[in-house]
Scaffold this motif. Structure first.
Motif, short mmCIF file in Angstrom:
data_model
loop_
_atom_site.label_atom_id
_atom_site.label_comp_id
_atom_site.label_asym_id
_atom_site.label_seq_id
_atom_site.Cartn_x
_atom_site.Cartn_y
_atom_site.Cartn_z
N ARG A 132 4.54 6.43 -0.94
CA ARG A 132 5.33 6.68 0.27
C ARG A 132 6.61 5.87 0.28
O ARG A 132 7.51 6.12 1.07
CB ARG A 132 4.49 6.36 1.52
CG ARG A 132 3.41 7.41 1.78
CD ARG A 132 2.63 7.10 3.04
NE ARG A 132 1.71 5.98 2.86
CZ ARG A 132 1.73 4.88 3.60
NH1 ARG A 132 2.61 4.76 4.55
NH2 ARG A 132 0.86 3.93 3.39
N CYS B 174 1.97 1.87 -3.45
CA CYS B 174 0.87 2.38 -4.26
C CYS B 174 0.62 3.86 -3.99
O CYS B 174 0.30 4.63 -4.89
CB CYS B 174 -0.41 1.60 -3.98
SG CYS B 174 -0.42 -0.05 -4.69
N GLU B 175 0.79 4.26 -2.72
CA GLU B 175 0.51 5.63 -2.34
C GLU B 175 1.72 6.53 -2.51
O GLU B 175 1.68 7.72 -2.17
CB GLU B 175 0.03 5.66 -0.87
CG GLU B 175 -1.30 4.95 -0.69
CD GLU B 175 -1.71 4.87 0.77
OE1 GLU B 175 -0.90 5.26 1.62
OE2 GLU B 175 -2.83 4.41 1.04
N ARG C 266 0.83 -1.19 0.00
CA ARG C 266 0.00 0.00 0.00
C ARG C 266 0.88 1.25 0.00
O ARG C 266 0.58 2.23 -0.67
CB ARG C 266 -0.92 0.00 1.23
CG ARG C 266 -2.09 0.95 1.06
CD ARG C 266 -3.05 0.85 2.25
NE ARG C 266 -3.27 -0.53 2.64
CZ ARG C 266 -3.19 -0.99 3.87
NH1 ARG C 266 -2.89 -0.17 4.85
NH2 ARG C 266 -3.42 -2.24 4.13
N ALA C 267 1.97 1.20 0.75
CA ALA C 267 2.89 2.35 0.80
C ALA C 267 3.46 2.62 -0.58
O ALA C 267 3.63 3.78 -0.99
CB ALA C 267 4.01 2.08 1.80
#
Ligand SMILES: [Zn+2]
Length: 97
Positions: free
Chosen positions: A86, A83-84, A80-81
């Motif tokens: 980060r 994808c975002e 998720r990091a």
């Protein structure tokens, strides 16, 4: 530790492609680096190992945390990091050694 120290430290980690990622399930904070889309390097702190149920169970079973480099939930959090935005995938560093 002063605030300036913390910021400098964080900047250094980001420079190296490392980003702090928190496991969405157990809340363990680790430093992760994406060496390629499929290869993730994770640095566990002692506190994170204790916080993560998967790692703690492995350690309790004989300290074989090296064989359990991450927990499934942390893997999701890392994905998720990425994808975002980060956590950047540091391609081009493979084989540099
Ligand atoms: Zn976990």
């Amino acid at each position: 530790m002063t605030r300036a120290d913390t910021l400098a430290e964080r900047h250094a980690y980001l420079e190296g492609g490392l980003a702090e990622v928190r496991c969405g399930r157990c809340g363990a904070d680790v430093r992760a680096r994406k060496l390629s889309p499929r290869h993730t390097s994770v640095q566990w702190s002692t506190r994170a190992e204790r916080a993560c149920a998967v790692l703690a169970a492995a350690a309790a079973a004989g300290g074989v945390t090296a064989l359990v480099p991450t927990c499934p939930d942390l893997r999701d959090s890392i994905d998720r990091a990425v994808c975002e935005g980060r956590l950047a995938v540091s391609e081009g560093h493979l084989g540099a050694a």
